[in-house]
Design an enzyme around this catalytic site. Sequence first.
Site, PDB file in Angstrom:
ATOM      1  N   LYS A   1       0.827  -1.209   0.000  1.00  0.00           N
ATOM      2  CA  LYS A   1       0.000   0.000   0.000  1.00  0.00           C
ATOM      3  C   LYS A   1       0.864   1.263   0.000  1.00  0.00           C
ATOM      4  CE  LYS A   1      -2.322  -1.375   3.653  1.00  0.00           C
ATOM      5  NZ  LYS A   1      -1.803  -2.768   3.768  1.00  0.00           N
ATOM      6  N   THR A   2       1.904   1.291   0.827  1.00  0.00           N
ATOM      7  CA  THR A   2       2.797   2.450   0.834  1.00  0.00           C
ATOM      8  C   THR A   2       3.520   2.576  -0.495  1.00  0.00           C
ATOM      9  OG1 THR A   2       3.140   2.299   3.229  1.00  0.00           O
ATOM     10  CG2 THR A   2       4.771   3.506   1.976  1.00  0.00           C
TER      11      THR A   2
ATOM     12  N   ASP B   1      -1.674   6.675   6.240  1.00  0.00           N
ATOM     13  CA  ASP B   1      -1.668   5.262   6.617  1.00  0.00           C
ATOM     14  C   ASP B   1      -2.562   5.044   7.830  1.00  0.00           C
ATOM     15  OD1 ASP B   1      -0.985   2.624   6.421  1.00  0.00           O
ATOM     16  OD2 ASP B   1       1.013   2.843   7.293  1.00  0.00           O
TER      17      ASP B   1
ATOM     18  N   THR C   1      -5.905  -1.453   7.027  1.00  0.00           N
ATOM     19  CA  THR C   1      -5.948  -2.906   7.146  1.00  0.00           C
ATOM     20  C   THR C   1      -7.322  -3.368   7.606  1.00  0.00           C
ATOM     21  OG1 THR C   1      -5.114  -2.736   9.423  1.00  0.00           O
ATOM     22  CG2 THR C   1      -3.490  -3.079   7.678  1.00  0.00           C
TER      23      THR C   1
ATOM     24  N   ARG D   1       6.693  -8.045   1.818  1.00  0.00           N
ATOM     25  CA  ARG D   1       7.569  -7.496   2.855  1.00  0.00           C
ATOM     26  C   ARG D   1       8.300  -8.616   3.586  1.00  0.00           C
ATOM     27  NH1 ARG D   1       4.584  -4.504   7.523  1.00  0.00           N
ATOM     28  NH2 ARG D   1       4.245  -2.905   5.940  1.00  0.00           N
TER      29      ARG D   1
END
Length: 363
Positions: A83-84, A128, A177, A236
């Site tokens: 997402k980032t 975020d 999330t 990640r």
Amino acid sequence: MNWDDTAPSTAEDAAGAPADRLVAADADGEDTAVEAALRPKDLEEFVGQERVREQLDLVLKAARARGATADHVLLSGAPGLGKTTLSMIIAAEMGAPIRITSGPAIQHAGDLAAILSSLQEGEVLFLDEIHRMSRPAEEMLYMAMEDFRVDVIVGKGPGATAIPLELPPFTLVGATTRAGLLPPPLRDRFGFTGHMEFYAPAELRRVIHRSAGLLDVAIETEGAAEIAGRSRGTPRIANRLLRRVRDYAQVKADGVITREVASQALGVYEVDARGLDRLDRAVLTALLKLFGGGPVGLSTLAVAVGEERETVEEVAEPFLVREGLLARTPRGRIATPAAWTHMGLVPPQQQAGGSVQQGLFGA
């Protein structure tokens, strides 16, 4: 290559770096800098999320063709899916700077007003954990997103005055999330909503091969597959495991990541063949050995493994449930037959020669 750890402050910072610079940075323990440099620069480099990429590409190309600011974007999905990274790609594709903040950091409407009033025209604001913003700030955001205006309240009580403040057009990229916690008025103000899915092993192998190339690490196809299979569908995690396997290969092997080297390295770091780590196995072990497979309450289970309730619920449980190893029921948490098999244990009822209790694991 697509993950959500601490991000650079501008799109240009994410443009990448030479492999020798990446290796030097990681050797100094600057993992965050390495992760930032591994991020893809554009949608072409971004692996996975095919539907979201295709839809987002249309949104951005249309905005550029009109010479307009892109619509507000909401990205939802589990941590570590990109997402980032996508927010930074949006800024890069639009040729705009990016401002990064988070919901927990905005606890007052004044905090949000200060950020919004300093935005430049066309700038991307990445927010975020947007679902954790305070209610007053959330209500201010409604008007900012729709009318590019906020009302700043000066004074208190009956003498308070609302001063309208015009904002330059900007693009808000919200990440969450837990999309279900967002109120409908906020969700409805986003022009595009994309849901990030977990990655398939083949996609994670592509992520790992690209990252290995940037880190100047020799890796075989089977070695990449071994890491991908233990990465819980998350880029990640795949990149983090790659760096730790790289360390093992340099110290214990000849520097080349094979399947055997990857398996041995991940064993050292307590990541098993299904991707379960120490906490996951501790939860299953307690559930199986101490409570006979359940049902058991979450608080009791957390005490048994020496962790906070929130840690067990938010860190371990989602993956265990997704893997079919644990189930949540009104009576508490229970282990599935697959959990007994994976941990190499036999249910007590089977040990006694009986059948598995009806209602515990199903008929």
